[in-house]
Write a protein that holds these residues in place. Structure first.
Motif, PDB file in Angstrom:
ATOM      1  N   ARG A 110      98.634 -20.449  42.960  1.00  0.00           N
ATOM      2  CA  ARG A 110      98.236 -19.282  42.818  1.00  0.00           C
ATOM      3  C   ARG A 110      99.196 -18.077  42.639  1.00  0.00           C
ATOM      4  O   ARG A 110      99.000 -17.089  41.726  1.00  0.00           O
ATOM      5  N   PRO A 180      88.210  -9.984  40.086  1.00  0.00           N
ATOM      6  CA  PRO A 180      88.171 -11.662  39.777  1.00  0.00           C
ATOM      7  C   PRO A 180      86.879 -12.229  39.965  1.00  0.00           C
ATOM      8  O   PRO A 180      86.840 -13.580  39.810  1.00  0.00           O
ATOM      9  N   GLU A 181      86.028 -11.488  39.882  1.00  0.00           N
ATOM     10  CA  GLU A 181      84.630 -12.215  40.117  1.00  0.00           C
ATOM     11  C   GLU A 181      84.162 -13.047  38.771  1.00  0.00           C
ATOM     12  O   GLU A 181      84.235 -12.434  37.636  1.00  0.00           O
ATOM     13  N   ASP A 206      89.626 -27.543  39.321  1.00  0.00           N
ATOM     14  CA  ASP A 206      89.418 -26.194  39.571  1.00  0.00           C
ATOM     15  C   ASP A 206      89.535 -25.217  38.299  1.00  0.00           C
ATOM     16  O   ASP A 206      89.922 -25.650  37.320  1.00  0.00           O
ATOM     17  N   PHE A 208      90.675 -21.062  37.850  1.00  0.00           N
ATOM     18  CA  PHE A 208      90.879 -19.949  38.822  1.00  0.00           C
ATOM     19  C   PHE A 208      90.608 -18.965  37.868  1.00  0.00           C
ATOM     20  O   PHE A 208      90.956 -18.740  36.557  1.00  0.00           O
ATOM     21  N   LEU A 214      95.134 -10.866  42.560  1.00  0.00           N
ATOM     22  CA  LEU A 214      93.953 -11.528  43.245  1.00  0.00           C
ATOM     23  C   LEU A 214      93.679 -12.787  42.299  1.00  0.00           C
ATOM     24  O   LEU A 214      93.505 -12.582  41.080  1.00  0.00           O
ATOM     25  N   LEU A 216      90.781 -15.885  42.166  1.00  0.00           N
ATOM     26  CA  LEU A 216      89.696 -16.685  42.746  1.00  0.00           C
ATOM     27  C   LEU A 216      89.423 -17.815  42.369  1.00  0.00           C
ATOM     28  O   LEU A 216      89.764 -18.277  40.983  1.00  0.00           O
ATOM     29  N   SER A 217      89.196 -18.735  43.157  1.00  0.00           N
ATOM     30  CA  SER A 217      88.963 -20.297  43.061  1.00  0.00           C
ATOM     31  C   SER A 217      87.532 -20.821  42.968  1.00  0.00           C
ATOM     32  O   SER A 217      86.758 -20.306  43.597  1.00  0.00           O
ATOM     33  N   GLU A 220      86.851 -23.096  45.772  1.00  0.00           N
ATOM     34  CA  GLU A 220      86.499 -22.869  47.072  1.00  0.00           C
ATOM     35  C   GLU A 220      85.137 -22.031  47.037  1.00  0.00           C
ATOM     36  O   GLU A 220      84.545 -21.779  48.033  1.00  0.00           O
ATOM     37  N   ARG A 221      84.743 -21.415  45.838  1.00  0.00           N
ATOM     38  CA  ARG A 221      83.390 -20.778  45.889  1.00  0.00           C
ATOM     39  C   ARG A 221      82.240 -21.851  45.955  1.00  0.00           C
ATOM     40  O   ARG A 221      80.987 -21.146  45.810  1.00  0.00           O
TER      41      ARG A 221
END
Length: 224
Positions: A110, A180-181, A206, A208, A214, A216-217, A220-221
């Motif tokens: 990250r 980051p959405e 992944d 990102f 910021l 976002l992964s 993870e989502r």
């Protein structure tokens, strides 16, 4: 008041020696690099001016030489030093990622991505190519675009993955908007890339999305 006139426990250098670098604010860390201020401003004041002007440390590192030199007290020498520090930070994080299973050091990934593309003014799409032990083989910025979009070609990603003999990949792209959405287009692209790479037995670990600091992964989502 000059920093040398401050109480010893409040001086950035002494605070770092006593409590480590983590104890310092961004402005205090930057002040140690700057060393001196300008007439009427301490190094910490000048550091705060830079952070206000460029919004963040990443913003300072991403600024052009012309933009840096517009700040009173800064110049070509300071710009060169900033770029050297920035590149050393990126290389140190890349070394961490190369020496171990990348999944065991998610924070390094990250931080690296944030430094690499977090402050860019245009969208870019990059790929981290991994071996069977999830160690980094190569990192490539494959596509770049405008402020809001980038065209990504699955065929080229498959081609580069085979070139590196990769067993897995991680995707990353930035959102210059600062949000980051993932969009529906981001999700659809990820699925298309997964399908293309699955045909040659390469896993997507992944994806990102980076917006400044910021990150976002997708994994993870639950989007992979």
């Amino acid at each position: 008041m000059a920093i040398t006139d401050w109480p010893e426990g409040e001086r950035p250098r002494e605070k770092l020696l006593a409590g480590g670098a983590m104890a310092l604010s961004d402005a205090e860390l930057l002040a140690i690099f700057l060393r001196t201020g300008v007439t009427g401003k301490s190094a910490v004041d000048l550091a705060r001016d830079l952070l206000t002007r460029f919004s963040s440390l990443n913003g300072i590192f991403a600024a052009s030489i012309e933009e840096i030199c517009q700040v009173h007290g800064m110049g070509e020498s300071k710009f060169v030093q900033l770029q050297a520090i920035f590149e050393m930070s990126r290389r140190a994080l890349l070394e961490q990622m190369q020496q171990r299973d990348i999944l065991t050091s998610p924070q390094a990934v990250r931080q690296y991505l944030s430094l690499k593309i977090g402050a860019l003014p245009r969208e870019v799409f990059m790929v981290i190519f991994l071996d069977a032990q999830h160690r980094v083989l190569a990192v490539e910025e494959l596509f770049s675009g405008t402020l809001t979009q980038t065209s990504v070609y699955p065929r080229e990603i498959v081609k580069r993955s085979l070139h590196h003999n990769a067993a897995a990949v991680i995707f990353a792209h930035n959102h210059p908007s600062g949000v980051p959405e993932p969009s529906q287009a981001d999700e659809a692209l990820t699925e298309a890339l997964k399908a293309a790479l699955n045909l040659v037995d390469i896993r997507v670990l992944d994806h990102f999305i980076v917006a400044g600091n910021l990150v976002l992964s997708f994994a993870e989502r639950g989007l992979l």
